[in-house]
Design an enzyme around this catalytic site. Structure first.
Site, mmCIF file in Angstrom:
data_model
loop_
_atom_site.group_PDB
_atom_site.id
_atom_site.type_symbol
_atom_site.label_atom_id
_atom_site.label_comp_id
_atom_site.label_asym_id
_atom_site.label_seq_id
_atom_site.Cartn_x
_atom_site.Cartn_y
_atom_site.Cartn_z
ATOM 1 C CB CYS A 12 -0.781 0.323 1.266
ATOM 2 S SG CYS A 12 -1.909 -1.562 0.842
ATOM 3 C CG HIS B 27 -2.042 4.443 5.709
ATOM 4 N ND1 HIS B 27 -2.664 4.429 3.944
ATOM 5 C CD2 HIS B 27 -2.548 3.133 5.489
ATOM 6 C CE1 HIS B 27 -2.052 2.372 4.039
ATOM 7 N NE2 HIS B 27 -2.695 2.385 4.801
ATOM 8 C CG HIS C 168 -6.724 0.527 0.921
ATOM 9 N ND1 HIS C 168 -6.008 2.118 0.167
ATOM 10 C CD2 HIS C 168 -6.258 0.028 2.414
ATOM 11 C CE1 HIS C 168 -4.460 1.199 1.173
ATOM 12 N NE2 HIS C 168 -4.534 0.402 2.640
#
Length: 398
Positions: free
Chosen positions: A158, A291, A326
């Site tokens: 990620c 995040h 996400h």
């Protein structure tokens, strides 16, 4: 403090918009793109996701593509890259050293999943075997534009797209290229959905980053790219920067294969490195795009890291994953472009879905703030294995 890298173009595609204008409108209107699955062929429809609101065929039509093979991540990447190159005046640029650095994890896995049984039977779909890996996606996108002197792929889960931005900036600073086009693209696959479900970190409802009742993330997909170059290069080409990459940091705490450390050591180090490079103090940061995945583990860890860096002077903080989902390997560039929009438009995006403060957590911005003066923003992207990256993007002063 070292010389900043100019940002001269940006493009984005996600669940909340097919370009920067649509994205900005959605951010201002607090419009989430999280919905039921539509395009991924799977039996698991119990998980809401942030899909790009275009089919593969629609994207091919928009791009004028008729040949095969193509993959979803490559198509999304082409659309985002076209917008970035157009703004930077690079669509027909020839004869310059231009690097293309793209982050992804699944590459062309969507078609590998779709045609796996066809591969076993040896039919005509076997052409898609060559599109499976990460590098194939990067090359497919690059070939469409034909302006790049080098291409490379970054795959650090990620934090992939954020690390692509860092790598591109380092290429420029080392003198290996004049311009670097950086970012990432990632589509939702069964591998994604089943993998995160196995980790038990998918929410069956709208995700709620930093909320006391958070139960996991909503997967998303998208692509975003940013054009980086030195101030001298921008002046020579006659383009006006839209922002500056003033600092960045990467750290790997190697705490666990998938979990973040309780004290947020990797996140803390990444943010501190970014601040050190920029020459800024924590009080100079006006907004942090966190995040903020909505998982119990990440939000505790990131909250601790933010408190270690900023102490009692916490800047405005929000996670935009409640709107985009996400976007995993693309999240670093998707959210970096959102940060650019925030700087340019004077907005602080909302932390969609937040209602109740979590124990020892940060309190995010819950409504889109407008007419806010922002000079420096921080963008966090944390990957599996503790590969954590932080970017500082600053407003370009004309």
């Amino acid at each position: 403090m070292i010389e900043p890298i100019m940002m001269t173009g940006a493009g984005i595609l996600s669940a909340i918009g097919n370009n920067k204008a649509e994205t900005l409108q959605a951010l201002k209107g607090m419009q989430t793109g999280i919905q039921a699955l539509k395009y991924l062929k799977t039996t698991h429809h119990e998980f809401p996701v942030g899909e790009v609101k275009l089919s593969d065929e629609q994207m091919k039509q928009m791009l004028g593509i008729t040949e095969e093979p193509t993959t979803r991540a490559a198509l999304m990447g082409m659309l985002a890259l076209e917008e970035a190159l157009g703004e930077a005046g690079l669509k027909d640029q020839k004869g310059q050293h231009i690097a293309f650095v793209s982050g992804t994890t699944v590459g062309g896995m969507d078609k590998s999943e779709q045609y796996y049984l066809d591969y076993l039977n040896g039919d005509s779909r076997n052409a898609y075997i060559k599109t499976h890996d990460c590098g194939a996606m990067t090359e497919m996108i690059a070939r469409r534009f034909g302006i790049f002197s080098m291409t490379t792929s970054i795959s650090t889960a990620c934090s992939s797209a954020a690390n692509a931005i860092i790598f591109g900036a380092n290429l420029i600073r080392s003198g290996l290229t004049d311009i670097a086009v950086v970012g990432g693209s990632e589509c939702i696959t069964k591998f994604h959905l089943n993998g995160f479900n196995t980790l038990m970190i998918l929410d069956h409802e709208q995700c709620r980053p930093f909320d006391a009742t958070r139960a996991g993330l909503n997967l998303g997909e998208g692509a975003a790219y940013i054009v980086l170059e030195t101030a001298a290069s921008a002046r020579k080409r006659g383009v006006t920067p839209i922002g500056e990459l003033t600092g960045y940091g990467n750290a790997c705490d190697a705490f666990h294969q998938t979990a973040s450390s309780d004290d947020g050591e990797g996140a803390y180090l990444a943010m501190q490195k970014a601040l050190d490079m920029s020459g800024l103090q924590p009080a100079d940061i006006d907004y942090v795009n966190a995040h903020g995945t909505g998982t119990p583990n990440n939000d505790v860890s990131e909250s601790q890291a933010l408190k270690r860096v900023f102490g009692q002077h916490m800047p405005k903080v929000s996670s935009t994953k409640g709107m985009t989902g996400h976007t995993t390997s693309a999240s670093g560039s998707v959210e970096a472009v959102i940060c650019l929009l925030a700087l340019q438009q004077g907005i602080v995006p909302a932390n969609y879905g937040w209602k109740q403060p979590m124990e020892n957590g940060i309190t995010p911005v819950t409504a889109c703030l407008q007419n806010v003066e922002l000079k420096h923003v921080m963008c966090n992207s944390f990957g599996f294995g503790g590969n954590d990256s932080s970017l500082i993007i600053s407003r370009h002063e004309v």
